[in-house]
Design a protein around this motif. Structure first.
Motif, PDB file in Angstrom:
ATOM      1  N   GLY A 270      48.508  25.256  93.033  1.00 49.98           N
ATOM      2  CA  GLY A 270      49.227  26.437  92.587  1.00 49.98           C
ATOM      3  C   GLY A 270      50.528  26.030  91.940  1.00 49.98           C
ATOM      4  N   PRO A 271      51.265  26.962  91.362  1.00 48.84           N
ATOM      5  CA  PRO A 271      52.508  26.642  90.648  1.00 48.84           C
ATOM      6  C   PRO A 271      53.550  25.989  91.537  1.00 48.84           C
ATOM      7  N   GLU A 272      54.376  25.138  90.916  1.00 44.56           N
ATOM      8  CA  GLU A 272      55.363  24.354  91.656  1.00 44.56           C
ATOM      9  C   GLU A 272      56.393  25.189  92.416  1.00 44.56           C
ATOM     10  N   ASP A 273      56.725  26.355  91.889  1.00 43.91           N
ATOM     11  CA  ASP A 273      57.772  27.140  92.533  1.00 43.91           C
ATOM     12  C   ASP A 273      57.281  27.887  93.776  1.00 43.91           C
ATOM     13  N   LYS A 274      55.958  27.809  94.038  1.00 49.04           N
ATOM     14  CA  LYS A 274      55.413  28.530  95.184  1.00 49.04           C
ATOM     15  C   LYS A 274      54.557  27.663  96.099  1.00 49.04           C
ATOM     16  N   ASN A 275      54.279  26.415  95.696  1.00 50.02           N
ATOM     17  CA  ASN A 275      53.389  25.556  96.467  1.00 50.02           C
ATOM     18  C   ASN A 275      53.908  24.124  96.495  1.00 50.02           C
ATOM     19  N   ALA A 276      53.502  23.405  97.522  1.00 48.94           N
ATOM     20  CA  ALA A 276      53.766  21.971  97.556  1.00 48.94           C
ATOM     21  C   ALA A 276      52.849  21.286  96.552  1.00 48.94           C
ATOM     22  N   VAL A 277      53.352  20.235  95.904  1.00 48.23           N
ATOM     23  CA  VAL A 277      52.569  19.537  94.883  1.00 48.23           C
ATOM     24  C   VAL A 277      52.664  18.034  95.085  1.00 48.23           C
ATOM     25  N   MET A 278      51.725  17.334  94.473  1.00 49.71           N
ATOM     26  CA  MET A 278      51.768  15.879  94.405  1.00 49.71           C
ATOM     27  C   MET A 278      52.449  15.473  93.107  1.00 49.71           C
ATOM     28  N   GLU A 279      53.397  14.563  93.215  1.00 52.37           N
ATOM     29  CA  GLU A 279      54.028  13.979  92.029  1.00 52.37           C
ATOM     30  C   GLU A 279      53.587  12.525  91.953  1.00 52.37           C
ATOM     31  N   LEU A 280      52.704  12.225  91.009  1.00 54.48           N
ATOM     32  CA  LEU A 280      52.238  10.860  90.812  1.00 54.48           C
ATOM     33  C   LEU A 280      53.076  10.203  89.731  1.00 54.48           C
ATOM     34  N   THR A 281      53.564   9.012  90.009  1.00 55.54           N
ATOM     35  CA  THR A 281      54.442   8.300  89.075  1.00 55.54           C
ATOM     36  C   THR A 281      53.799   6.990  88.646  1.00 55.54           C
TER      37      THR A 281
END
Length: 357
Positions: A270-281
């Motif tokens: 879901g969108p970043e402002d409402k859900n936790a997300v994975m940030e792959l670098t």
């Protein structure tokens, strides 16, 4: 010398404190299918001399066509099964449940997270027979929020974070104010509050007592303040495809920073402002990282751990715990490694809610 306990003792019993084996429910095997034409070929070969060259060639070619047809049908059947499983992943009800990692002083870490980062201690669980304690912290109940699961192993006061783990992200309404609070409590500020390079979003970086980094992101009120887990990968395009197809995540955005030689991709449910997300670098030219022994795993909810395991295998991931119920509590899980070796445990959604009760 600090003794590091085996991995099995460092993880929550309901998720991964068990020896792993490989198994599958939906695998398709063609080895037991004997083509009918092979019987004809075996019986015809001794008599080929009586047909002449043209007849024997036709027999061989005809038999080859039968074998090819059977093989093509089998491949089509297998492809259909694979396609169905991967299509199912896109429709599965998935949510990031919690992230697990190890700390050297549980009370000290809880104090820092609650006083400096505004988290709540949701519950603690001591398992003396296994010599470890868990603590769950976050900004809301576990049945609806992404939370942290801390693990303290008796007598182990230090871990190696390695170079692969990046940071956790927390959305706050006032980054500068949070930074001052962290300083007042004796915390470490590794990047003062200010706009992100090349952008306007105000961020800062702080470290907890064990050296885990937290990115503070200035953002308005959000239902999910614990908003990011950043991990480094060796091939970003490959990882994006894996997380989309095997984990069912959506690629939310990518950002390339050639000046600093890295690219990031945000993926989630879901969108970043409402859900936790994975940030792959991805750091230019770096294909492997030292993972250390501090970071543990991610837990994700699913409607079917068996289909999930099959999708992970189809996409090249490794199953480290075959799908099925855990002894004693019957919560169904499966554990796997992504293409860079980062661990994820998938937990049955209904069983997870029962376990919380």
């Amino acid at each position: 010398m600090v003794r590091t306990l085996p991995m099995a003792s460092t993880l929550r019993p309901s998720l991964s404190c068990f020896r792993f084996s490989s198994n599958t429910r939906f695998g398709v095997s063609l080895s037991s299918q004997r083509p009918l034409s092979s019987l004809h070929l075996g019986s015809a070969v001794p008599h080929l001399h009586s047909f002449g060259l043209k007849a024997s060639r036709l027999l061989r070619e005809g038999n080859g066509l039968s074998i090819n047809a059977a093989g093509n049908a089998a491949q089509a059947s297998t492809s259909a099964v694979e396609e169905n499983v991967l299509d199912w992943v896109k429709k599965d009800s998935r949510r990031m449940l919690h992230v697990v990692y190890r700390v050297g002083d549980l009370d000290r870490t809880i104090k820092f997270y609650t006083e400096c980062l505004g988290m709540k201690l949701l519950r603690k669980r001591d398992i003396p027979e296994e010599k470890y304690t868990n603590a769950f912290l976050g900004y809301g109940p576990e049945d609806s929020h992404f939370v942290i699961e801390l693990t303290y192993n008796y007598g182990v006061d230090k871990y190696d974070i390695g170079t692969g783990f990046g940071h956790f992200g927390i959305a706050v309404e006032d980054v500068a104010k949070t930074v001052e609070l962290v300083k007042a409590k004796g915390g470490t500020v590794s990047r003062e509050a200010g706009p992100v390079k090349g952008g306007k979003t105000v961020i800062a970086f702080v470290e907890d007592p064990d050296g885990y980094k937290f990115e503070l992101i200035e953002r308005g009120p959000t239902p999910e303040p614990l908003c990011q887990v950043m991990l480094r990968v060796g091939d970003l395009d490959r990882s994006i495809e894996f997380y989309k197809n095997a984990y069912g995540m959506e690629l939310l955005r990518t950002r390339d920073n050639p000046q600093y030689k890295y690219t990031v991709a945000m993926l989630g449910y879901g969108p970043e402002d409402k859900n936790a997300v994975m940030e792959l670098t991805y750091n230019y030219g770096v294909t492997e990282y030292d993972k250390g022994n501090a970071y543990g795993q991610m837990a994700i909810g699913t409607d079917d751990v068996y289909k999930t395991a099959e999708a992970v295998k189809l996409c090249g991931g490794k199953i480290t715990r075959a799908p099925g119920p855990l002894p004693g509590i019957n919560t169904k899980i499966t554990a796997c490694l992504d293409l860079d070796g980062w661990k994820t445990v998938f937990v049955d959604n209904i069983d997870f809610l029962k376990e919380l009760e």
